[in-house]
Every structure is written in structure tokens, then in C-alpha cells.
Design an enzyme around this catalytic site. Structure first.
Site, short mmCIF file in Angstrom:
data_model
loop_
_atom_site.label_atom_id
_atom_site.label_comp_id
_atom_site.label_asym_id
_atom_site.label_seq_id
_atom_site.Cartn_x
_atom_site.Cartn_y
_atom_site.Cartn_z
N SER B 38 42.14 51.37 36.62
CA SER B 38 43.27 50.44 36.59
C SER B 38 43.66 50.04 35.18
O SER B 38 43.90 48.88 34.90
CB SER B 38 42.89 49.19 37.40
OG SER B 38 44.04 48.53 37.87
N ASN B 41 48.12 52.84 31.50
CA ASN B 41 48.35 54.11 30.81
C ASN B 41 49.70 54.14 30.08
O ASN B 41 49.81 54.78 29.04
CB ASN B 41 48.16 55.33 31.72
CG ASN B 41 48.68 55.11 33.11
OD1 ASN B 41 49.41 54.15 33.36
ND2 ASN B 41 48.30 55.97 34.03
N CYS B 42 50.69 53.43 30.60
CA CYS B 42 51.99 53.43 29.91
C CYS B 42 51.93 52.61 28.62
O CYS B 42 52.88 52.63 27.83
CB CYS B 42 53.08 52.89 30.82
SG CYS B 42 53.33 53.91 32.29
N VAL B 268 45.03 69.00 55.40
CA VAL B 268 43.69 68.93 55.97
C VAL B 268 43.46 67.56 56.61
O VAL B 268 43.68 66.53 55.98
CB VAL B 268 42.62 69.22 54.89
CG1 VAL B 268 41.23 68.81 55.37
CG2 VAL B 268 42.63 70.70 54.53
#
Lengths: 545, 545
Positions: B38, B41-42, B268
């Protein structure tokens, strides 16, 4: 084809220029009672305050520039005093000479606007209004003549803009407002931060009272107090100008505006009307409403030109998006507010949030408060309000667009809004409103409103404040218990039996607490908007308390 | 119920926290290969540049905080290396010890993200990427070790953000980009002002070339030139992480992402996937696309939790709204661009405008350029781009909302957007796009695009520049005649026979000129976006010229 247009601002001038672009041959005559056409009326307070320094900047077009570019015959200081819809003529008075003459038309467009309401009180002759360039010239004249104190009557958009601008010029400013709150389009808990902002910038507010008389350098309040007032400005609202229409037998509606259909046709053949003088169709009810705003006026002006040029166009109902700057705050609203929904007996859900303008980890984020009103049956968006710093305008514009696009409140969660940390959040404030709406719609959570707390407490509900002890110590709702969220799982057994209300600062941790307690078998609701909304709501003596 | 989530950022963590709020009993285990969950990243480029000063600000949550609040079992530095969908187990490797163990699940959510593409060139081992906190620690380490020069490979969003931030730290920065323009989501005429802004702030751009090798303190370009490069960062794009999915026999689509349905189910049973690793449904075509953006990742994370909790929810197709700051510019886009529409053989109309952020008569308005792409059959909005100062984000967000709401381009004219002179215009830039779209839709006017001019001139079209002589003297399109708009009526006879193109600065006076000349019987079209778009368009050696 000869088209006569009455009123050379906003709607009237949009009609004239659009019509010329559609029809080079048409004879287009514009009569304007004032000295100027196409002036920046929304800029007047800022010219008074010196933000707009150059008076010329207010004059977007002149009769000469309009003649050169659009071959318009624009006559200022010329009032249309009568319409003969059978003969298709208007009687025109030259206000400089008093001379009257007749002018024929094939189509007549009325765009007379709305005039400031001036109450009939003693000494009111000295009061100013702020509608056109002459008005602001008069005001600036008084300011330059060493005015030191001002009373502004009315805390609507123009009243608060003027208050800010007169403070900017160093005046001692008092705003007198009959309602218990500033800015009627807002609900009281949204308006109270605006009142704080005004007071914090030295504006004296006299709410819940009125000016009953005006003396030489004072204004008298209802309780007899005298307020220093070298300048008095009336800004209590506007009223559609309908005298000309009424004289011509044109239908005026229950709200006092000219009645038009979706093609801007009045009840009289060949006569159209646009702008602040007409009743517009409300997007929520389909009923008539007065929405004296520049955007719909311009839109209607262009539209009536299309109609006259034979194009099949229809006006959309209006949602009434509006914004005002109040010192460092942006204040915006769209659609209906809670007061109005209650008064109309409509069901609604209210959602309050207090997000930041952009990601909290990037410096400079500014706080805001948002409110969303939602139809509990259809999840339709009924209205929204925003108060805060940067980015309030963006969120209200997005919500206004969502309303027109028919998005439900929960669908706001799905909007992909531009995110980089300096401009927004990965979950934008508008998305968050959608998430809350979705949780309410699906019954995932339940909330209570700030104004419902007293009755709930009376009925025995327990208030559980899940903020940290440090936050709790800085202020809390009387009678609430404090168990911070991260200890709630282990300490839930400490909670007394009965109905619970979870409380946090803005409503987000309260939501997590509510979900947890519900699954532990408790009957619990989250205080919508948290402590902050409760605190904002209890300030004014509004109709909710 | 036991839910295992692979990847503890954005989508994965949104899924985990939402699921806990919906289900207090579920066992929720989150495996994250990296050291942090968390994280912002920006924000990484802005931490590298020192705008975000505190590294802790990037770490929005920790395993401990998530355990305390949401009772999540979060294990960092732990990689899921295999899935057995029949036994419903994953094989988990502790990256500190190398030890492997099995973990069972009832539902498995894959949120592994996308990894930076690193080309196989000589010396690439020295190149950095910028995906997670460890990456930015490495970059900051090099910057602090007295790096003076940097080469950034790729002029996409992260590349230009990094360029700005490394300039902020005083480095000599070169950006190398294979395409002829920066920022691929933009069309070339919208990208060229961004290139100007980068160059104006001292960033060296090497467009239309690539780095073929990396030396000790240089990068080698395709033509053999050596560029000083104490630091090299690869920012040419990302690729969905699908190794785990492929190993489990999960279907991967033609774009290289995991295939999911509208409930985020993979091929799946019992396995879901969200975020940058999956193919999303494009709102325009219904086809698959890769949209590695934070907003849809978070949205999908919440949505998959709802699905696992048994709620009937479905993902909406994505329009891909994105924004990036480039020094003083805001650059934003939504939907498809012109390049992509042309490549796909789709019909479209393009509209360029150059409005101001707010009313010109109020000080401080900033310019912007907007581009709208419209379906010529249905008038649907296909995409939009904006480059400029304040308020670009607002306009793109409004258009993105209009797209989701199904509004046509012409209906943008009807939007009621909040207007006060410091925040907008009575006819907002978005309204103006709608007005132009309406004029095109109804055949009221016709436009030509900047890239169509050469062929038109070749075919004998006459270019009529209707700006003032002073504007004309400052730069004009070769071969154009100058008759200013206000004289056009009287001087129209001077125009030679044949096809005409009207030109002004931004397209607005050109529109009035076009309307006038058409009604005088001339065949004429307006240069869309005016001289300014033409000028922006001819800079790059793009595919249009």
C-alpha cells in the site's frame, strides 16, 4: 427578416451574434436601456475591490465593435417601453432625448434580465445596488470619496463577493442577512464554514435580522442597533423584469418570470424570451424555477437564435450549477439542497465527506467538505454542495455532468477521474461519494445525520467515538465514549447494550467501525460526515436543530 | 472462507480492506513480494525529486497497521510462486529465507501489477527502473552519490515526471524516446507544447531514436552518439505480470494481460485477477485493452471483494482518464486519440480549441489547448486531450464523466458548469467544444485540420487569414492572404475564386469569417484550432505530415 432584441447583455447578445453567424441577411437591432452592452456583470464586485483594475476590461464589446464584426444595430440608452404584438412593433424611447419612436419586427426577443430587489425602507434612496457598470461606477465613486464603513444587505453570492471586495479596500464591513445562515443555496452545516471564513477576514455578520432603515451614515437593524454605514448596498436578490412582457399581455408564471416553452417562445406569437427574466424548467421536477445565472442565459440566447433561424432545438432543463469565491474558499452547489427537499416533502439521502483536493502524501493538499443528496428510491443524484480550497469547482462540475448524464449516485464510484498526486486521488472525492452512496443503497451500512443525534441520544443511543484519544481530547460530542478504532475488535464487549452510533473525524473510520460492530451483532449506524459535520451543523440556529 | 491475495498495492489492498468490511469472519492473507504494501507508487518520482520530503509519506499502510485495523494477515517479502487451482493451494516462498510452504485458499485474487519493460541492451544491468520503494531508494542513493547527468529512456508519463524531478535536483537530463513525440497518449500537435515545456526547463529531448547501449557513465544512441549518464532509468512502459497466472493455466489475452470477466473472474475457477495485470474492457470498442492506471485498479479491487462476498456487481468498461504534470503544464487525456482512431480505421471529427482557464477579464487566466474527438455518425465523444495551465484537469474530468453518461459532443454545450470569473467562463471551455461540435454535426460550419492544409493548398485552396495585420506580421502560414475579420464584409470581393480556408489565431474568428463567407456564396472551411494548432502541429515529424 428583422429581429429586435431587448437587452444587450448575456442572453440578448448571444442571440444577436449567433443569429448573425446563421443569417448574414437578417436585420438585427438590439436595444439596451443601459449605457453598455455585453459587459462582464460577474466581474463588477471585483472591479469595486480593485482586483480587476481596468474598467475597460469589463466592457467586452461595444456597439461599434459589434457593428464592425457582426453588422448589428446596437442602440444603448434606449428603452423599449411597449410591445404591440399584433402590429409587431415596439415603442422605443431614447433615454437621452426622451423621444419615442416605433420599430417593427418579425421576431422579438426579450432579454431584459432581472433587477435587484430594493425594500421599501426609510432612507433606501441612499442604498446602492450592483447590476451594471453605472452601478459599480457609483459604488466606486463612494469608495473613492473616503467611505470607511459599509453595510451589505443580503448574504447571497453578490453580497459575500462584495463583502470580500470591500474588505480588500479596507472598509469595515457588516453583512446583514434575514436568514440564520449565509448563502441560501447551501444547507446550514455547509454554510457555517463560509460564515467562519467571512468573520475570520473581518466581516461582521448579522444573521437572522434585517435593516429597517438607513440613516446618513448608519443602517438600523430590527433590534434598533445602528451599524456604521458610509455605504449601503442592497444585495438581497433579484426579480425578473417583466413589466414590458406584462404590458404586452405575455404570460408570467407563478415564480414571477416570463413563461417560455423549450424553444423560448412566450405565450405571444413572434415573441421569445431568454435569460434571467424567464422561468426555466427544473431538471428534478420538470416544474418552473428562477435560475438567474450567466450560463443558462447565454445558452438560451444562442438557442433562440437557432429557433428563429429555423433550427429544431430545445432547451434542456436546468440543474443550476453555481460557484462563488469567499476569500480563500471556493463554494459551489448544483441541484437541490436538503432544506428545499425537506420543504417539498421529497425523500432523500444525505452524504457528507471531508476529502482533500489531492493525495495527502503530496504537499499542499487543501481540505474541502462535500455533500451529496440522493433519491433513496432511484439512487438519482438530486444535488451537491462543496466548500473548501482547490478543486471544489472540479468536483461540483463533475457531479453536475453526472446528473445531466443520468448517472446514479453509486455510479460516481466508477468514474475514471484524472489522477496524479498533485491533482487528485486514486479514489477521487467524487468516487468516494459514490462508494458511500453504494454502501447506503445496498444496505451495507447505515448512517445518521448530525441533526438526528439529539433525538437518538434522547432515545438512549450510545455514541462511540472511534478516534484516537488525542483527537477525542481536542473536542468531542457530549456523552460519547471513546474507543479507538484499532482497539474496537478487542474492546467491543465494553460497549453498553442498545443502539450505537459510530463517530470519527470525517466518517471514514466510523464506517469501518460500523461494519465491524454490525458483524458483531450490534445495531449501529455511522455518523455521516463525522465530528466535523456535526460541529459545522450545530453552529447556526438553523431549522434542523 | 479463506481468501488469498497476491500483491499488496492498489487493487490487492483495496480488495483486502473492502472484504474485511464486508466480512469480519473471513481469513484474509495478503502476500507481497516487495518490502512494502500500500505505498504511493504515483509519488515515487516526486520523492526522488525532493517534493515529497519524507519517505514515510509514501508508506500509506504497514502490515502492522493493516493487522490492527482490518485484521489482515499481510506478509511482505513473500512471493507466491505457483498456484494449484485443483487443490486450491498456492506455493509461497519466503524471500528472506528461501523457504517454501503451501497455503490453501477458497478464493484467490491475483493483483501482481505490471513490471517495467527493460530492453536487452549492453550494460542494461546498470539501468534503474521506478516501480516500488526499493527502486526509488536505489535511485535516490545514486542521486545522493553525486550523480550529475541522467538519461531517461522513454518519454511517457513516468519518464517526463522523472525528467522534471531530476532537473529539480539539478541534474543534466536527457530523455530518449523512440517515437517522434513525447507522451504517446497525446496526438503530436498536442504533445509539441509539452516538448517545448521540457526543453524550456532544460531537459534535452532525443526523439525518434533509442538507447542501444549503456556504458560506465554514458548511454549510446542509435546513431552512435554518447550521452552523459551517471544515472540511467528505463521508463519505456510496463508489461502485465502474468508468469504466475500462466503457470496456473490461466488464460492470458492478446494484449498480454490476464483475461477476466466483468466480475474479475479468470478462466480458472476460484481465481480472480485485478489491476495492471489484467486486460480491461475498452469503453469504445468493448474489446480488451491494457490500462495500467491506479483508479481502475482500486475500483477493481473493491469490486472483486464484493463479488467474493456474494454481491452482484460488474465492472464498467474503461475510458482510461490520465493526467501528468510537466513543470508548469497539466497534461490530461481520456479515451482514444486521433492516431489510434486513424490506425483502427474509425471515422472521427477532431476539434481543437485554445481557451483560457477562466474569464479573460479577471486577472491570472492561464491558457490551455483542448482537443475533442467525435464520432461523425453518432456524435459520441471518442476522446479528449488537454494541455495547459490551471483547469485542464477539470475539463478532462468533465468530459470523461460526459462519456460515461453517454452525452453526445453537442450536448457538452448544455452542461451547466460552475461559473464565477476566477473559476471559469459563462461559456466554459467544455461548452465551447460542444458549440463547435454542434456546428459541425448540423453542417452549420465545416473545418479543416492542420495536417490537411498542405494537400488543400496543393489543390489550389486560398488561405485567408482574418487576424489583425499586427498578429499576421508576427507569424503566418506561408501563402496566406490577410484580411482582418472586421473588414471582411466590405473586402470579400478581393478574394480570388476557388476554395477558401479561413484562418485566425485559435479558430473562433475563423468561424465567424467562415459563416460570413459561406453566406456570401463562397465555398469555405475554417482551420480548426487556428494558427496556433497549425503551428503546434508542424513541429514534430509526426505521421500526419
Amino acid at each position: 427578416m428583422k429581429v429586435v432584441i431587448v437587452g444587450g447583455v448575456a442572453g440578448g447578445m448571444s442571440a444577436a451574434t449567433r443569429l448573425r453567424r446563421l443569417d448574414e441577411e437578417a436585420e438585427i437591432v438590439v436595444f439596451e436601456r443601459g449605457a453598455h452592452v455585453s459587459f462582464a456583470n460577474c466581474g463588477l464586485p471585483y472591479y469595486a475591490g480593485g482586483v480587476i483594475e481596468d474598467r475597460e476590461a469589463l466592457l467586452l464589446q461595444t456597439p461599434e465593435s459589434l457593428a464592425a464584426r457582426f453588422r448589428l444595430d446596437v442602440r444603448v440608452r434606449t428603452e423599449v417601453v411597449a410591445v404591440d404584438p399584433v402590429a409587431r412593433t415596439v415603442t422605443v424611447r431614447d433615454l437621452r432625448t426622451g423621444e419615442e419612436s416605433a420599430e417593427s419586427y418579425d421576431s422579438l426577443v426579450l432579454s431584459p434580465g432581472a433587477s435587484p430587489i430594493v425594500p421599501d425602507i426609510e432612507g433606501v434612496g441612499r442604498a446602492l445596488v450592483l447590476r451594471d457598470v453605472e452601478d459599480v461606477d457609483r459604488l466606486v465613486g463612494e469608495l473613492n470619496a473616503d467611505a470607511r464603513t459599509a453595510v451589505i444587505v443580503g448574504a447571497g453570492f453578490i453580497g459575500v463577493e462584495l463583502a470580500e471586495n470591500l474588505r480588500r479596500r479596507g472598509l469595515e464591513v457588516t453583512v446583514v442577512e434575514l436568514a440564520d445562515q449565509v448563502l441560501a443555496p447551501l444547507d446550514p452545516e455547509m454554510a457555517s464554514p463560509v460564515a467562519d471564513e467571512l468573520r475570520g477576514n473581518g466581516v461582521r455578520l448579522e444573521l437572522g435580522t434585517q435593516v429597517t432603515g438607513i440613516g446618513a451614515d448608519t443602517a438600523t437593524l430590527a433590534d434598533g442597533r445602528l451599524i456604521p454605514a458610509d455605504v449601503v448596498v442592497m444585495a438581497i436578490g433579484v426579480r425578473p423584469e417583466t413589466a414590458l412582457a406584462v404590458g404586452a399581455g405575455i404570460e408570467v408564471g407563478p415564480r414571477g418570470g416570463i413563461v417560455v416553452d423549450a424553444s423560448m417562445r412566450t405565450s405571444v406569437e413572434g415573441v421569445y424570451a431568454v435569460g434571467d427574466a424567464v422561468e426555466k424548467t427544473d431538471a428534478l421536477t420538470g416544474g418552473a424555477g428562477l435560475v438567474p445565472l450567466a450560463n443558462p442565459a447565454n445558452r438560451q440566447g444562442r438557442l433562440v437564435a437557432d429557433v428563429i433561424a429555423g433550427r429544431p432545438v430545445r432547451a434542456r432543463p436546468v440543474v443550476g450549477t453555481a460557484i462563488v469565491g469567499v476569500f480563500s474558499l471556493m463554494v459551489a452547489a448544483v441541484g437541490w439542497n436538503e432544506k428545499r427537499l425537506r420543504a417539498a416533502g421529497r425523500g432523500y439521502r444525505a452524504i457528507h465527506t471531508h476529502p482533500q483536493s489531492h493525495a495527502g502524501y503530496y504537499p499542499g493538499a487543501q481540505g474541502m467538505s462535500l455533500k451529496l443528496l440522493v433519491d433513496p428510491e432511484t439512487d438519482a443524484i438530486l444535488g451537491a454542495q462543496g466548500v473548501g480550497g482547490d478543486g471544489v469547482d472540479k468536483r461540483i462540475d463533475v457531479i453536475a455532468t453526472a446528473m445531466v448524464g443520468g448517472l446514479t449516485a453509486a455510479e460516481l464510484a466508477d468514474l475514471e477521474l484524472a489522477y496524479a498526486p498533485q491533482f487528485g486521488s486514486a479514489k477521487d472525492p467524487v468516487n468516494m461519494l459514490g462508494y458511500v452512496a453504494d454502501n447506503l443503497r445496498t444496505g451495507t451500512t447505515a448512517t445518521v445525520q448530525w441533526h438526528e443525534l439529539p433525538a437518538l441520544v434522547e432515545a438512549g443511543a450510545v455514541l462511540v467515538d472511534v478516534r484516537t484519544p488525542a483527537e477525542f481530547a481536542q473536542g468531542s460530542i457530549p456523552g460519547s465514549l471513546n474507543i479507538e478504532l484499532d482497539q474496537l475488535r478487542s474492546r467491543a464487549a465494553e460497549l453498553p447494550d442498545g443502539e450505537l452510533v459510530a463517530i470519527c473525524q470525517v466518517g471514514q473510520r466510523g464506517h469501518t467501525a460500523t461494519q465491524l460492530l454490525r458483524q458483531l451483532g450490534r445495531s449501529v449506524r455511522n455518523l455521516d460526515g463525522g465530528y466535523r459535520t456535526w460541529q459545522a451543523g450545530r453552529m447556526p440556529v438553523g431549522e434542523f436543530v
